[in-house]
Design a protein around this motif. Structure first.
Motif, PDB file in Angstrom:
ATOM      1  N   UNK A   1      38.109  36.895  41.162  1.00  0.00           N
ATOM      2  CA  UNK A   1      38.941  37.807  40.877  1.00  0.00           C
ATOM      3  C   UNK A   1      38.255  39.154  40.913  1.00  0.00           C
ATOM      4  N   UNK A   2      38.936  40.198  41.145  1.00  0.00           N
ATOM      5  CA  UNK A   2      38.269  41.577  41.215  1.00  0.00           C
ATOM      6  C   UNK A   2      38.859  42.530  40.009  1.00  0.00           C
ATOM      7  N   UNK A   3      38.288  42.561  38.962  1.00  0.00           N
ATOM      8  CA  UNK A   3      38.945  43.470  38.027  1.00  0.00           C
ATOM      9  C   UNK A   3      39.237  44.885  38.211  1.00  0.00           C
ATOM     10  N   UNK A   4      39.997  45.376  37.583  1.00  0.00           N
ATOM     11  CA  UNK A   4      40.256  46.780  37.648  1.00  0.00           C
ATOM     12  C   UNK A   4      39.049  47.589  37.548  1.00  0.00           C
ATOM     13  N   UNK A   5      38.862  48.664  38.386  1.00  0.00           N
ATOM     14  CA  UNK A   5      37.596  49.139  38.285  1.00  0.00           C
ATOM     15  C   UNK A   5      36.736  49.761  36.915  1.00  0.00           C
ATOM     16  N   UNK A   6      37.424  50.829  36.470  1.00  0.00           N
ATOM     17  CA  UNK A   6      36.668  51.457  35.303  1.00  0.00           C
ATOM     18  C   UNK A   6      37.795  51.572  33.727  1.00  0.00           C
TER      19      UNK A   6
ATOM     20  N   UNK B   1      43.907  39.136  38.859  1.00  0.00           N
ATOM     21  CA  UNK B   1      43.693  39.505  37.424  1.00  0.00           C
ATOM     22  C   UNK B   1      44.450  40.725  37.125  1.00  0.00           C
ATOM     23  N   UNK B   2      45.849  40.801  36.986  1.00  0.00           N
ATOM     24  CA  UNK B   2      46.322  42.076  36.661  1.00  0.00           C
ATOM     25  C   UNK B   2      46.337  42.178  35.181  1.00  0.00           C
ATOM     26  N   UNK B   3      46.419  43.273  34.850  1.00  0.00           N
ATOM     27  CA  UNK B   3      46.768  43.803  33.403  1.00  0.00           C
ATOM     28  C   UNK B   3      48.133  43.792  32.962  1.00  0.00           C
ATOM     29  N   UNK B   4      49.072  44.250  34.164  1.00  0.00           N
ATOM     30  CA  UNK B   4      50.475  44.180  34.114  1.00  0.00           C
ATOM     31  C   UNK B   4      51.032  43.303  35.250  1.00  0.00           C
ATOM     32  N   UNK B   5      51.790  42.148  34.997  1.00  0.00           N
ATOM     33  CA  UNK B   5      52.208  41.449  35.964  1.00  0.00           C
ATOM     34  C   UNK B   5      53.839  41.764  35.976  1.00  0.00           C
ATOM     35  N   UNK B   6      54.416  42.373  36.660  1.00  0.00           N
ATOM     36  CA  UNK B   6      55.632  42.382  37.068  1.00  0.00           C
ATOM     37  C   UNK B   6      56.404  41.314  37.852  1.00  0.00           C
TER      38      UNK B   6
END
Length: 235
Positions: free
Chosen positions: A2-7, A36-41
């Motif tokens: 996964x590639x997490x949201x940067x900062x 690896x979403x924080x919000x999955x629509x």
């Protein structure tokens, strides 16, 4: 991988039509975990009255939290990661013609710690062009009642030149990439997108998603955006 949201000021938002979990579930889980979403629509989750346990189980598989609740027999919802506080969440129904499939939205007020809250909403509009305009007006009205910044995304069943797409883009800014989203096997139409309030810029991250797994998972491609919440940071 996964590639997490940067900062610490960014969240990852993904919109995905999952075709009622009817295709290769392992591929679908792999794709979402890689994003690896924080919000999955989500669009086209199972919608029959006793399918809540299937959706909750799917949330566990992809490592996200689902708020549940009444869904009005429609197939649109959203999930969140543990990075976010969920302050409020609900489903709402949209007007449809008699005997048509129920349509609605999933919406949540979320907060990244150290930031002011925003609204996130998942939408899935009608196949009929004439029905999409009233649907989007009702959704925008519901999302706007909180007077909070918002991120909206989903399956518009319409390409960018369409009336409803242009109306939505006139209210919010499109922040997702200009690339086809349908079909996953032969991408040639852009009918899925993510929009956000002014002041919430987005960028499209480089996420390695194998084409064969995307084609196996469902019939749409996911839309992935890293949304910058610096404007909402607490002073």
């Amino acid at each position: 991988m996964s590639t997490a949201a940067p900062d610490t000021h960014r969240i990852r938002v993904a919109s995905y039509n999952v075709r009622a979990l009817k295709q290769d579930r392992s591929a679908l889980v792999e794709i979402i975990r890689t994003i690896a979403p924080d919000v999955l629509l989500l669009q086209e989750v199972p919608r029959h009255p006793v399918s809540g346990h299937r959706i909750a189980g799917f949330a566990d598989e992809v490592g996200l939290t689902w708020f549940g609740g009444r869904r009005y027999r429609m197939s649109t919802t959203l999930m969140t990661s543990l990075r976010l506080d969920v302050l409020d969440a609900c489903h709402g129904s949209l007007p449809v013609r008699r005997f048509d499939e129920p349509r609605g939205f999933g919406m949540a007020t979320v907060r990244l710690p150290g930031h002011r809250p925003l609204v996130a909403a998942s939408l899935h509009l009608s196949l009929r062009a004439a029905d999409r305009a009233p649907e989007i007006r009702e959704l925008l009205a519901a999302a706007g009642r909180s007077r909070l910044p918002m991120v909206l995304g989903g399956d518009l069943n319409e390409e960018p030149g369409g009336h409803t797409w242009r109306h939505l883009a006139g209210q919010l800014r499109e922040i997702s990439a200009d690339r086809p989203t349908y079909s996953a096997q032969h991408p040639h139409q852009r009918i899925d997108a993510v929009f956000a309030s002014a002041g919430l810029p987005g960028s499209s991250p480089a996420v390695a998603l194998p084409a064969d797994r995307l084609a196996a998972a469902t019939d749409h491609l996911p839309v992935v955006v890293d949304v910058d919440l610096s404007a909402l940071a607490d002073l």
